[in-house]
Structures are given as C-alpha cells and as structure tokens.
Design a protein around this motif. Structure first.
Motif, PDB file in Angstrom:
ATOM      1  N   SER A   5      86.343  70.945  44.931  1.00  6.11           N
ATOM      2  CA  SER A   5      87.771  71.265  44.954  1.00  6.11           C
ATOM      3  C   SER A   5      88.611  70.236  44.250  1.00  6.11           C
ATOM      4  CB  SER A   5      88.245  71.385  46.412  1.00  6.11           C
ATOM      5  OG  SER A   5      88.061  70.144  47.071  1.00  6.11           O
ATOM      6  N   GLY A   6      87.969  69.232  43.678  1.00  2.00           N
ATOM      7  CA  GLY A   6      88.731  68.201  42.956  1.00  2.00           C
ATOM      8  C   GLY A   6      89.016  66.978  43.796  1.00  2.00           C
ATOM      9  N   SER A   7      88.635  66.937  45.085  1.00  2.00           N
ATOM     10  CA  SER A   7      88.842  65.752  45.900  1.00  2.00           C
ATOM     11  C   SER A   7      87.787  64.714  45.528  1.00  2.00           C
ATOM     12  CB  SER A   7      88.725  66.111  47.390  1.00  2.00           C
ATOM     13  OG  SER A   7      87.437  66.630  47.662  1.00  2.00           O
ATOM     14  N   THR A   8      87.959  63.501  46.025  1.00  2.00           N
ATOM     15  CA  THR A   8      87.016  62.442  45.692  1.00  2.00           C
ATOM     16  C   THR A   8      86.068  62.177  46.838  1.00  2.00           C
ATOM     17  OG1 THR A   8      88.516  60.731  46.517  1.00  2.00           O
ATOM     18  CG2 THR A   8      88.683  61.298  44.184  1.00  2.00           C
ATOM     19  N   SER A   9      84.889  61.665  46.503  1.00  2.00           N
ATOM     20  CA  SER A   9      83.921  61.241  47.513  1.00  2.00           C
ATOM     21  C   SER A   9      83.123  60.089  46.942  1.00  2.00           C
ATOM     22  CB  SER A   9      82.986  62.398  47.895  1.00  2.00           C
ATOM     23  OG  SER A   9      82.228  62.801  46.782  1.00  2.00           O
ATOM     24  N   ALA A  10      82.556  59.285  47.812  1.00  2.00           N
ATOM     25  CA  ALA A  10      81.880  58.071  47.367  1.00  2.00           C
ATOM     26  C   ALA A  10      80.574  58.389  46.654  1.00  2.00           C
ATOM     27  CB  ALA A  10      81.605  57.169  48.568  1.00  2.00           C
ATOM     28  N   GLN A  11      80.380  57.760  45.512  1.00  2.00           N
ATOM     29  CA  GLN A  11      79.079  57.766  44.856  1.00  2.00           C
ATOM     30  C   GLN A  11      78.377  56.521  45.365  1.00  2.00           C
ATOM     31  OE1 GLN A  11      79.682  57.977  40.635  1.00  2.00           O
ATOM     32  NE2 GLN A  11      79.998  60.186  40.658  1.00  2.00           N
ATOM     33  N   SER A  12      77.734  56.648  46.494  1.00  2.00           N
ATOM     34  CA  SER A  12      77.264  55.481  47.226  1.00  2.00           C
ATOM     35  C   SER A  12      75.890  55.026  46.760  1.00  2.00           C
ATOM     36  CB  SER A  12      77.208  55.797  48.721  1.00  2.00           C
ATOM     37  OG  SER A  12      78.468  56.195  49.183  1.00  2.00           O
ATOM     38  N   LEU A  13      75.733  53.719  46.723  1.00  2.00           N
ATOM     39  CA  LEU A  13      74.433  53.122  46.453  1.00  2.00           C
ATOM     40  C   LEU A  13      73.641  53.082  47.753  1.00  2.00           C
ATOM     41  CD1 LEU A  13      75.600  50.109  44.259  1.00  2.00           C
ATOM     42  CD2 LEU A  13      74.567  52.235  43.445  1.00  2.00           C
ATOM     43  N   THR A  14      72.392  53.445  47.677  1.00  2.00           N
ATOM     44  CA  THR A  14      71.520  53.435  48.856  1.00  2.00           C
ATOM     45  C   THR A  14      70.214  52.733  48.503  1.00  2.00           C
ATOM     46  OG1 THR A  14      70.482  55.547  48.283  1.00  2.00           O
ATOM     47  CG2 THR A  14      72.510  55.636  49.615  1.00  2.00           C
ATOM     48  N   MET A  15      69.359  52.560  49.494  1.00  2.00           N
ATOM     49  CA  MET A  15      68.047  51.977  49.234  1.00  2.00           C
ATOM     50  C   MET A  15      67.254  52.871  48.283  1.00  2.00           C
ATOM     51  SD  MET A  15      67.733  49.009  50.522  1.00  2.00           S
ATOM     52  CE  MET A  15      65.960  48.823  50.276  1.00  2.00           C
ATOM     53  N   ALA A  16      67.561  54.174  48.291  1.00  2.00           N
ATOM     54  CA  ALA A  16      66.890  55.078  47.353  1.00  2.00           C
ATOM     55  C   ALA A  16      67.241  54.696  45.912  1.00  2.00           C
ATOM     56  CB  ALA A  16      67.300  56.519  47.633  1.00  2.00           C
ATOM     57  N   SER A  17      68.490  54.258  45.686  1.00  2.00           N
ATOM     58  CA  SER A  17      68.898  53.805  44.352  1.00  2.00           C
ATOM     59  C   SER A  17      68.085  52.584  43.938  1.00  2.00           C
ATOM     60  CB  SER A  17      70.389  53.459  44.342  1.00  2.00           C
ATOM     61  OG  SER A  17      71.179  54.543  44.789  1.00  2.00           O
ATOM     62  N   ALA A  18      67.926  51.646  44.871  1.00  2.00           N
ATOM     63  CA  ALA A  18      67.154  50.437  44.579  1.00  2.00           C
ATOM     64  C   ALA A  18      65.691  50.774  44.339  1.00  2.00           C
ATOM     65  CB  ALA A  18      67.287  49.449  45.734  1.00  2.00           C
ATOM     66  N   ASN A  19      65.138  51.651  45.160  1.00  2.00           N
ATOM     67  CA  ASN A  19      63.724  52.030  45.014  1.00  2.00           C
ATOM     68  C   ASN A  19      63.479  52.751  43.702  1.00  2.00           C
ATOM     69  OD1 ASN A  19      63.179  50.924  47.533  1.00  2.00           O
ATOM     70  ND2 ASN A  19      63.484  52.862  48.619  1.00  2.00           N
ATOM     71  N   ALA A  20      64.451  53.569  43.265  1.00  2.00           N
ATOM     72  CA  ALA A  20      64.297  54.297  42.000  1.00  2.00           C
ATOM     73  C   ALA A  20      64.194  53.330  40.829  1.00  2.00           C
ATOM     74  CB  ALA A  20      65.475  55.248  41.807  1.00  2.00           C
ATOM     75  N   LEU A  21      64.935  52.230  40.895  1.00  2.00           N
ATOM     76  CA  LEU A  21      64.888  51.243  39.819  1.00  2.00           C
ATOM     77  C   LEU A  21      63.586  50.455  39.806  1.00  2.00           C
ATOM     78  CD1 LEU A  21      68.533  49.830  40.054  1.00  2.00           C
ATOM     79  CD2 LEU A  21      67.558  51.010  38.095  1.00  2.00           C
ATOM     80  N   GLN A  22      62.916  50.388  40.954  1.00  2.00           N
ATOM     81  CA  GLN A  22      61.708  49.579  41.060  1.00  2.00           C
ATOM     82  C   GLN A  22      60.417  50.361  40.835  1.00  2.00           C
ATOM     83  OE1 GLN A  22      62.179  46.239  44.219  1.00  2.00           O
ATOM     84  NE2 GLN A  22      63.502  47.876  44.959  1.00  2.00           N
ATOM     85  N   LYS A  23      60.566  51.635  40.541  1.00  2.00           N
ATOM     86  CA  LYS A  23      59.371  52.423  40.255  1.00  2.00           C
ATOM     87  C   LYS A  23      58.724  51.928  38.960  1.00  2.00           C
ATOM     88  CE  LYS A  23      60.834  56.699  42.553  1.00  2.00           C
ATOM     89  NZ  LYS A  23      61.221  58.122  42.364  1.00  2.00           N
ATOM     90  N   PRO A  24      57.384  51.943  38.902  1.00  2.00           N
ATOM     91  CA  PRO A  24      56.690  51.463  37.700  1.00  2.00           C
ATOM     92  C   PRO A  24      57.170  52.183  36.436  1.00  2.00           C
ATOM     93  CG  PRO A  24      55.145  51.815  39.501  1.00  2.00           C
ATOM     94  CD  PRO A  24      56.465  52.373  39.954  1.00  2.00           C
ATOM     95  N   ASP A  25      57.510  51.413  35.425  1.00  2.00           N
ATOM     96  CA  ASP A  25      57.932  51.907  34.109  1.00  2.00           C
ATOM     97  C   ASP A  25      59.250  52.682  34.127  1.00  2.00           C
ATOM     98  OD1 ASP A  25      55.574  50.856  33.004  1.00  2.00           O
ATOM     99  OD2 ASP A  25      54.472  52.677  33.511  1.00  2.00           O
ATOM    100  N   ALA A  26      59.947  52.727  35.274  1.00  2.00           N
ATOM    101  CA  ALA A  26      61.221  53.458  35.324  1.00  2.00           C
ATOM    102  C   ALA A  26      62.294  52.723  34.525  1.00  2.00           C
ATOM    103  CB  ALA A  26      61.673  53.629  36.770  1.00  2.00           C
ATOM    104  N   ALA A  27      62.353  51.432  34.687  1.00  2.00           N
ATOM    105  CA  ALA A  27      63.331  50.609  33.973  1.00  2.00           C
ATOM    106  C   ALA A  27      62.608  49.389  33.413  1.00  2.00           C
ATOM    107  CB  ALA A  27      64.467  50.190  34.904  1.00  2.00           C
ATOM    108  N   PRO A  28      61.983  49.532  32.263  1.00  2.00           N
ATOM    109  CA  PRO A  28      61.149  48.452  31.720  1.00  2.00           C
ATOM    110  C   PRO A  28      61.895  47.152  31.433  1.00  2.00           C
ATOM    111  CG  PRO A  28      61.496  50.199  30.094  1.00  2.00           C
ATOM    112  CD  PRO A  28      61.986  50.716  31.399  1.00  2.00           C
TER     113      PRO A  28
END
Length: 408
Positions: A79-102
C-alpha cells in the motif's frame, strides 16, 4: 628624508605611546591567534576522526538496516507504507556460505542494547554489544587485561564479557584487575574475561564504556532473537572492498527477497565514511575560520582608530614638516609604516600565542597548527596595517600646512 629616517621616526612615535600601541597589538594578536587556533581545532578534529576510521581498517564494510518503500520487507507492491528491511542472522549466514561472497573474508553480526551494569555498589548505564569472537580481530580491538572470549563461549552462550577501559575504571577503580570479577548486566551475571585497551574518543563514541559479550548470550538474556543492529564485514583486501560491498548488497537483498535496487539497508565502506567525514570537518574548519576572521576585522578597525587618533594628535607636527617641504608620500608612508609595524608585531605575537595554546586540549580535541593557516593569518595581519592604516595616512598627507599649524 630617507627611508631609514622614516622608519626611525615611526618607531619613535610608537615608543612615545606604548599603552596605545599595546592595545593595538592586543587586538591584532587576538585576531591572528583566534584564526590559527580555531583552524587548528578543525584540523585536529579532522585528523582525529580520520585516524579513528582508518584505525578500524581500510577494508571494513558496515551494513545497517533501513526502511523499505513497500508494504512489506520482501518488496511486494503493498500500500506504499514503510517497513523495516531488517538484518537477521540469516543475512549473516547467507554471506558466510562457501563461494557466496568470495571477496568477503569475515562477517561479524552485532546486536546492541543499553542497560545498567553493576559491580558491588557501583553501577552505570552503558551500551552492551553482542558479537561473535572475530569482532576483536576484524575491528583490531586490543586488550589491556585478560583475553577475549572464544568461539566455544559463543557456541555455549556462556556469560562472559570484555569491558571498556573507562567502564573498568568506573566499576573497579584504578589499579584493580577486573579479570575474573563478576559484573551484573541487566540482572544477569557475567564473568569479566578481559579489559580493552583505551581508544581515542575524540570526534565520536567508542567502546571505552561498552560491554562486549557473545552474541548468543546477548540474544538469550538481553536482546532476544530478533533483528541484528548491524553487520561488520572485512574484505579480503583494500582493493577488494568495492567488490565485497557489491556482493554483500546482492546477497542480503536476495536473502530478503527484494531487488538490490529496492534495498534501503545501507552498505558503507571506510572510504565513503572518510569522504563524508572530510567534507563535514572541512565545513566545520571553514566556519570556525570565518568566525575567527571577525576578530581580525575588529583588530583592523582598532588599527584605523588608533592611527586616526595619532594623526589628530600630531597635526601640528605634520603641518611643520609640510611647511619645511616634506612631500605627501613621505608623511603618508610614515603612518602606513607605523600601522604595519603594529599589525606585524601583533601578528607575530598572535602566531606565538597560537602555538603555545596548541599544546592544550580544546573540547577534547588537540589543535593541529598548519603552515597554511599561519601564513594566511599572518599575511592578513600585515595587510591590515597597510589597508587599515592607509586611510589615516592619506588623511595626514592631505592636511593643509596652514590649517595644520593652527591646530590646537
């Protein structure tokens, strides 16, 4: 009348009115000293903040949460309202996956909260950071006492803590080893493993008052298992920072289910932070210099007033000299020389005063005197003598001999 005689006459005139000369010198001294010192404060603030940022490492990247333009964090039309794009442990884990962010070497998830920390009868309110053990190596945080907590402490969510140097002083006093003592953090007991070495606090906050605990324990006892406060990333090299930042943006946006272009979480590199800081401190320095320049203008007005009084008092002398054939340029030059001598000596005293005061700390900032500010301020002080002494000099040289001789 030769140039030597003109200078000699100017010095005799100044010496005959030492009190008046001293007041003129004081005005110029304050103006020049203020410009140099306040520019030095701005330069000192800039150098301190830059040093602190560079101390974190030129390959550090910070990721902070933002607000989505859409009705949900996943990027739907809503509807055009705002909501938080929150960082979670899932965000951190995604970056630590092998070869995800060389190009990303290490990831430090972080949560924070403000609460009361106590030991015995001593207590204070401070910030508690929950981090993984690699926080200390990524941020190059040194310890003055004890050791940092280890991976096993985070895995088992142990009640261990590393505290800032100022907090240790507050809770335990000077000379008392804090290691092994038990402090209470929001009613939860924590054993102090180490005390961090003191960090420079100029220009911003530091960890000197903070409590650093394993993130697993912080989430279990203090913050809950909600969103992260931020992510600190370490690129594999300085040259890889931009690639690492781009990889982090893509991966975190993908984990959130949004397009990178729609992401409002902030990815900041140290170079960007340095650029922003440099711009801010440059504006601060310019503003301080402009304020101090007002003192120089006031000093110039003071020179003009003093020289006008001098001309008025010596009207008969000027009349006699003109009647004896003294040309206008000689009389004019003598008064300009007098004003220039006063402003030059005042400028030198201002420079000396600024250097003397630069050894002091002003508002927790140690001024850094630059040759450019010294040359500019001193040059302006000399110009003040020529410019502001010009009008009285011209007025003196334009007096009619007959009228000047009749002056009482």
């Amino acid at each position: 009348m030769g140039l030597g005689e003109i200078f000699s006459s100017a010095f005799r005139s100044i010496a005959s009115n030492l009190t008046r000369a001293a007041l003129t010198l004081l005005g110029v001294l304050i103006g020049v000293g203020s410009v140099i010192l306040l520019v030095g404060v701005g330069s000192g603030a800039s150098a301190s903040v830059t040093s602190r940022i560079e101390g974190l490492g030129t390959n550090i990247i910070t990721v902070s949460s933002g607000m989505s333009r859409y009705g949900n964090a996943g990027g739907g039309s809503g509807s055009g309202s705002t909501s938080a794009q929150s960082l979670t442990m899932a965000s951190a884990n995604a970056l630590q996956k092998p070869d995800a962010a060389p190009d990303v070497a290490q990831v430090v998830p972080q949560v924070s909260t403000s609460t009361t920390v106590a030991y015995g009868s001593q207590s204070t309110s401070t910030q508690v950071l929950g981090v993984t053990p690699n926080y200390f190596t990524v941020t190059d945080t040194k310890l003055a006492q004890g050791t940092a907590f280890q991976t096993i402490d985070n895995t088992l969510a142990r009640n261990t803590a590393v505290i800032g140097a100022d907090l240790a002083q507050t809770l335990f006093g000077s000379g008392d080893n804090a290691v092994g003592k038990t402090i209470t953090v929001d009613s939860t007991p924590f054993t102090v493993y180490g005390v961090m070495a003191e960090k420079d606090t100029t220009g911003g906050s530091s960890v000197n008052e903070d409590v650093i605990v394993p993130i697993a324990r912080a989430q279990r006892s203090l913050t809950g298992y909600g969103n992260l406060s931020s992510l600190t990333l370490q690129a594999k090299s300085t040259q890889a920072v931009n690639n690492a930042a781009a990889e982090a943006t893509d991966i975190i946006a993908g984990q959130m289910g949004i397009q990178p272009a729609d992401a409002t979480f902030t990815v900041t590199t140290q170079s960007e932070l340095l650029s922003t800081t440099s711009s801010m401190t440059s504006s601060l320095t310019t503003m301080l210099a402009a304020i101090a320049a007002i003192s120089l203008v006031v000093g110039g007005i003071g020179v003009t007033n003093i020289m006008l009084v001098t001309v008025s008092e010596r009207t008969r002398e000027i009349g006699i000299r003109k009647a004896l054939g003294a040309p206008r340029w000689v009389i004019s030059l003598q008064f300009i020389i007098e004003a220039t001598i006063l402003s030059t000596v005042g400028g030198l005293l201002g420079v000396g005063t600024a250097f003397a005061l630069s050894s002091m700390t002003i508002a927790d900032i140690k001024p850094v005197i630059t040759l450019g500010s010294v040359a500019l301020a001193f040059g302006v002080s000399v110009a003040i003598g020529i410019i502001f002494g010009g009008y009285p000099a011209i007025r003196a040289s334009s007096l009619k001999p007959v009228k000047a001789l009749r002056h009482e």
